[in-house]
Design an enzyme around this catalytic site. Sequence first.
Site, PDB file in Angstrom:
ATOM      1  N   LYS A 138       0.808  -1.223   0.000  1.00  0.00           N
ATOM      2  CA  LYS A 138       0.000   0.000   0.000  1.00  0.00           C
ATOM      3  C   LYS A 138       0.849   1.285   0.000  1.00  0.00           C
ATOM      4  O   LYS A 138       2.059   1.228   0.257  1.00  0.00           O
ATOM      5  CB  LYS A 138      -0.941  -0.048   1.204  1.00  0.00           C
ATOM      6  CG  LYS A 138      -2.096  -1.060   1.060  1.00  0.00           C
ATOM      7  CD  LYS A 138      -2.918  -1.110   2.355  1.00  0.00           C
ATOM      8  CE  LYS A 138      -4.325  -1.619   2.155  1.00  0.00           C
ATOM      9  NZ  LYS A 138      -5.087  -1.596   3.437  1.00  0.00           N
ATOM     10  N   ASN A 173      -2.047   0.529   7.030  1.00  0.00           N
ATOM     11  CA  ASN A 173      -1.572  -0.777   7.510  1.00  0.00           C
ATOM     12  C   ASN A 173      -0.751  -1.540   6.480  1.00  0.00           C
ATOM     13  O   ASN A 173      -0.696  -2.760   6.511  1.00  0.00           O
ATOM     14  CB  ASN A 173      -2.744  -1.594   8.027  1.00  0.00           C
ATOM     15  CG  ASN A 173      -3.819  -1.758   6.965  1.00  0.00           C
ATOM     16  OD1 ASN A 173      -3.647  -1.324   5.837  1.00  0.00           O
ATOM     17  ND2 ASN A 173      -4.910  -2.401   7.326  1.00  0.00           N
TER      18      ASN A 173
HETATM   19  P1  IDP Z   1      -8.115  -6.104   6.059  1.00  0.00           P
HETATM   20  O1  IDP Z   1      -7.265  -5.200   5.206  1.00  0.00           O
HETATM   21  O2  IDP Z   1      -7.356  -6.628   7.247  1.00  0.00           O
HETATM   22  O3  IDP Z   1      -8.815  -7.200   5.266  1.00  0.00           O
HETATM   23  P2  IDP Z   1     -10.730  -4.781   6.211  1.00  0.00           P
HETATM   24  O4  IDP Z   1     -11.632  -4.887   7.396  1.00  0.00           O
HETATM   25  O5  IDP Z   1     -11.109  -5.532   4.965  1.00  0.00           O
HETATM   26  O6  IDP Z   1      -9.258  -5.180   6.708  1.00  0.00           O
HETATM   27  O7  IDP Z   1     -10.605  -3.241   5.866  1.00  0.00           O
HETATM   28  C1  IDP Z   1     -10.027  -2.818   4.653  1.00  0.00           C
HETATM   29  C2  IDP Z   1      -9.084  -1.675   4.912  1.00  0.00           C
HETATM   30  O8  IDP Z   1      -9.829  -0.530   5.337  1.00  0.00           O
HETATM   31  C3  IDP Z   1      -8.073  -1.930   6.024  1.00  0.00           C
HETATM   32  O9  IDP Z   1      -6.936  -2.629   5.585  1.00  0.00           O
HETATM   33  C4  IDP Z   1      -7.744  -0.516   6.483  1.00  0.00           C
HETATM   34  O10 IDP Z   1      -6.794   0.101   5.616  1.00  0.00           O
HETATM   35  C5  IDP Z   1      -9.085   0.186   6.323  1.00  0.00           C
HETATM   36  N1  IDP Z   1      -9.887   0.186   7.555  1.00  0.00           N
HETATM   37  C6  IDP Z   1     -10.605  -0.838   8.072  1.00  0.00           C
HETATM   38  N2  IDP Z   1     -11.230  -0.481   9.206  1.00  0.00           N
HETATM   39  C7  IDP Z   1     -10.931   0.821   9.397  1.00  0.00           C
HETATM   40  C8  IDP Z   1     -11.262   1.770  10.415  1.00  0.00           C
HETATM   41  O11 IDP Z   1     -12.007   1.478  11.356  1.00  0.00           O
HETATM   42  N3  IDP Z   1     -10.719   2.999  10.280  1.00  0.00           N
HETATM   43  C9  IDP Z   1      -9.899   3.344   9.245  1.00  0.00           C
HETATM   44  N4  IDP Z   1      -9.555   2.490   8.278  1.00  0.00           N
HETATM   45  C10 IDP Z   1     -10.046   1.248   8.348  1.00  0.00           C
END
Ligand code: IDP
Length: 153
Positions: A10, A113
Amino acid sequence: MVERTLIIIKPDAVQRHLAGQIISRFEQKGLKVVAAKFLHISKETAEKHYAVHKDKPFFAGVVKYLSSAPVWVMVLQAEDVIKMTRKMMGATFGYDAEPGTIRGDMGCSRGYNLVHGSDSPESADYEIPLYFKPEEITNYDFADEKWLYGKND
Ligand code: IDP
Ligand code: MG
């Protein structure tokens, strides 16, 4: 079963000079890169990529993040590659990802992340064509597959 997954190094990982270290972990594990591109993801593609989250409060933010700067997008292929890469990535947020995982070792942010990985074969089937045409995905063997994927049976 041999599977494919979509991995994205990313924008924060590229900006923080961590792309090589992340790719190196997958390489060291023995996972096979079958396609890769360096590109700046458009807002439209980011919206499609995260369509599953379109009703979440963080949707606009994550679309902006994914399309904010260039990334490496790659397809990895191996038996059970989805489960392995998700484990290697760690929990979604760096601050609660286990040490030893990519997110646990390299970040502590909530939204930023470092790495994306498909979470199921269905997600991989949806995500891979957003970035790659079928003919852009290579098919090859490693010379040491006998040792890499060896089974004692
Ligand atoms: P993952 O990447 O571990 O599969 P997901 O729940 O699919 O996580 O969320 C997609 C992406 O959205 C995450 O990797 C992160 O960058 C972002 N994200 C998820 N939850 C939040 C939040 O509560 N606040 C801000 N960004 C979030
Ligand atoms: Mg996800």
